[in-house]
Design a protein around this motif. Structure first.
Motif, short mmCIF file in Angstrom:
data_model
loop_
_atom_site.label_atom_id
_atom_site.label_comp_id
_atom_site.label_asym_id
_atom_site.label_seq_id
_atom_site.Cartn_x
_atom_site.Cartn_y
_atom_site.Cartn_z
N TYR A 158 0.64 -1.26 0.16
CA TYR A 158 -0.02 0.08 -0.16
C TYR A 158 0.86 1.35 -0.09
O TYR A 158 1.20 1.85 1.05
CB TYR A 158 -0.94 0.09 1.24
N LYS A 159 1.56 1.69 -1.11
CA LYS A 159 2.06 2.87 -1.43
C LYS A 159 1.50 3.70 -2.50
O LYS A 159 1.08 3.03 -3.54
CB LYS A 159 3.56 2.51 -1.74
N LYS A 160 1.66 4.80 -2.26
CA LYS A 160 1.36 5.74 -3.61
C LYS A 160 2.05 5.50 -4.89
O LYS A 160 3.43 5.32 -4.85
CB LYS A 160 1.40 7.31 -3.19
N GLY A 161 1.40 5.22 -5.81
CA GLY A 161 2.00 4.90 -7.11
C GLY A 161 2.24 3.41 -7.41
O GLY A 161 2.84 3.19 -8.32
N ILE A 162 2.02 2.68 -6.43
CA ILE A 162 2.39 1.26 -6.63
C ILE A 162 1.06 0.73 -6.46
O ILE A 162 0.32 0.71 -5.44
CB ILE A 162 3.26 0.78 -5.38
N LYS A 163 0.66 -0.17 -7.53
CA LYS A 163 -0.68 -0.81 -7.92
C LYS A 163 -0.50 -2.27 -8.15
O LYS A 163 0.43 -2.48 -9.01
CB LYS A 163 -1.70 -0.32 -8.68
N GLY A 164 -1.04 -3.30 -7.61
CA GLY A 164 -1.11 -4.68 -8.09
C GLY A 164 0.28 -5.37 -7.66
O GLY A 164 0.71 -6.39 -8.19
N GLN A 165 0.98 -4.87 -6.75
CA GLN A 165 2.43 -5.33 -6.47
C GLN A 165 2.38 -6.10 -5.05
O GLN A 165 1.39 -5.52 -4.23
CB GLN A 165 3.44 -4.23 -6.32
N TYR A 166 2.98 -7.04 -4.80
CA TYR A 166 2.97 -7.83 -3.60
C TYR A 166 4.29 -8.14 -2.85
O TYR A 166 5.07 -7.81 -3.46
CB TYR A 166 2.29 -9.21 -3.67
N GLN A 167 4.27 -8.07 -1.46
CA GLN A 167 5.15 -8.30 -0.91
C GLN A 167 5.28 -9.60 0.20
O GLN A 167 4.07 -10.21 0.29
CB GLN A 167 5.73 -7.10 0.12
N LEU A 168 6.35 -10.28 0.32
CA LEU A 168 6.22 -11.53 1.27
C LEU A 168 6.07 -11.36 2.66
O LEU A 168 6.57 -10.23 3.26
CB LEU A 168 7.70 -12.23 1.04
N VAL A 169 5.18 -12.13 3.39
CA VAL A 169 5.01 -12.07 4.71
C VAL A 169 5.18 -13.56 5.14
O VAL A 169 5.08 -14.55 4.44
CB VAL A 169 3.85 -11.45 5.16
N VAL A 170 5.21 -13.56 6.42
CA VAL A 170 5.29 -15.10 7.30
C VAL A 170 3.71 -15.31 7.59
O VAL A 170 3.12 -14.57 8.23
CB VAL A 170 6.11 -15.08 8.35
N LYS A 171 3.29 -16.41 7.23
CA LYS A 171 1.91 -16.67 7.62
C LYS A 171 1.74 -16.99 9.11
O LYS A 171 2.75 -17.10 9.79
CB LYS A 171 1.35 -18.10 6.97
#
Length: 426
Positions: free
Chosen positions: A276-289
């Motif tokens: 969730y950043k301005k200018g960034i759409k449809g991009q994902y980052q890794l997290v730990v479940k």
């Protein structure tokens, strides 16, 4: 090929690997530390029985180990002598097959690891391939068809001695709760040969996916395919289901398989969340479940239980053995903030252990004075009726058993270790 397997150098490499892997004893109760002496006395005899095709492996010891979901997994533990021979065969077989494995297979291979697999999946998702075919093979290691597997090995290895050995290991009975059971399918998890055998079988799946030009990631029996539309994903999923059923005779767990979007998809303990950043759409980052965090916290809590009879340094050593492996496994994910919170909780757990170890009020009073607390306060806190956990979180221990003091005893925070590893991978 059997000459290559039984070369002294190959057998010695196999011995060193088995000892390095440690592992439990099999049905004969021989430990890895007893293997060297046994081989000194019996190595030539074992080799002779292999060349005469009279070698008979001992039964596999079946042991159930708990899974994170509350269920259990059956491990098959061969004897250390069988593990030694299987490792020797695996080393020789690997030279025949490794070169032809597909690049999108990341499990149990030289110079391949979990981080490469997860990074590749993230790249596909961020490139727009966000309809994911997630297929779960039902009890894969228990369902492997021996005939299909042996035929695949025979295509590259014509040596009857080696094939006979592998077949005997595949058919070796398993001992569960003192009773022997026949085995007519499956590859026992726990043997040095099973990772390579699983890759040999599932390489057929890799080649099928590659021939169709599909984007996929496979780590052992965990694989996923990345597409740009739900209709394409559904079509591919149906085709792969038929291929697995008819060609490899592997059943699919329909409940756990399906078409996912990144936010509902998990891969090797990792999740994917939008950036969730301005200018960034449809991009994902890794997290730990979530379940992986809960599992780590549960293990740390068990080690810092106040009644565990550990010295402080031994406790720190046991803790680092758990969390260092975990942090290394998830070091690509965004875990900075949660690690900081977990570190604070763990330090309070350690303070709780220290407070409990002081036991008697007079000893608590003297130790607080040594740590810089005035006599009146030290006396009052040493006689406090507050519970130990409440005291551990109070300023009295937070300002005395400080982070710098903990570090002098050998403590290292998970967050500092995590940050230290980052330049090596980015």
């Amino acid at each position: 090929m059997i000459e290559q397997v039984l070369k002294r150098k190959n057998l010695y490499r196999a011995y060193r690997q088995v000892v390095q892997n440690k592992g439990a004893s099999g049905v004969d109760h021989m430990t890895v530390h007893e293997l060297f002496t046994y081989l000194e006395d019996n190595r030539n005899q074992i080799i002779t029985t292999i060349l005469k095709s009279t070698y008979v492996p001992q039964p596999i010891l079946g042991v159930r180990i708990p899974k994170s979901n509350g269920k259990t997994r059956l491990l098959g533990i061969p004897t250390v002598v069988d593990r030694w021979l299987q490792q020797a065969v695996s080393q020789s077989l690997n030279t025949k097959f490794e070169f032809n494995f597909e690049s999108s297979s990341f499990g149990f291979r030289p110079n391949k690891n979990i981080h490469q697999g997860v990074s590749q999946a993230l790249k596909y998702i961020n490139d727009g391939y966000q309809d994911i075919v997630d297929i779960d093979l039902q009890g894969f290691f228990d369902e492997v068809d021996h005939c299909i597997l042996l035929q695949l090995i025979y295509k590259k290895v014509k040596c009857p001695y080696t094939l006979r050995l592998i077949r005997k290991w595949l058919r070796a009975p398993i001992q569960k709760e003192g009773k022997l059971y026949k085995r007519r399918k499956g590859v026992p998890q726990g043997s040095p040969l099973s990772p390579l055998l699983s890759n040999i079988l599932l390489d057929e799946l890799d080649k099928e996916l590659s021939s169709k030009g599909l984007r996929y990631v496979r780590y052992a029996d965990d694989f996923s395919i990345y597409t740009k539309s739900k209709s394409e994903a559904r079509k591919i999923g149906n085709a792969i289901f038929i291929f697995l059923r008819d060609k490899l005779r592997l059943p699919i767990n329909r409940e756990k398989s399906g078409i996912r979007r990144p936010s509902s998809f998990e891969l090797l303990g990792h999740g994917f969340v939008p950036i969730y950043k301005k200018g960034i759409k449809g991009q994902y980052q890794l997290v730990v479940k979530k379940s992986s965090w809960e599992s780590l916290k549960r293990k740390l809590k068990a080690i810092t239980k106040k009644t565990k009879p550990y010295g402080f340094r031994e406790r720190l050593q046991r803790l680092s053995q758990v969390w260092k492996g975990w942090v290394n496994n998830y070091r690509l994910a965004s875990i900075h903030a949660k690690l900081k919170t977990l570190d604070e909780w763990l330090r309070n757990r350690l303070r709780y252990c220290i407070w409990h170890d002081w036991k008697k009020p007079e000893r608590k009073r003297k130790n607080l004075i040594r740590l810089g607390i005035n006599q009146g306060q030290a006396y009052a806190w040493s006689r406090s009726r507050m519970g130990g956990w409440a005291v551990a979180q109070s300023p009295i221990l937070g300002t005395t058993i400080t982070l710098s003091r903990l570090r002098r005893t050998g403590y290292e925070s998970m967050l500092s270790y995590y940050l230290k590893t980052q330049p090596q991978i980015r």
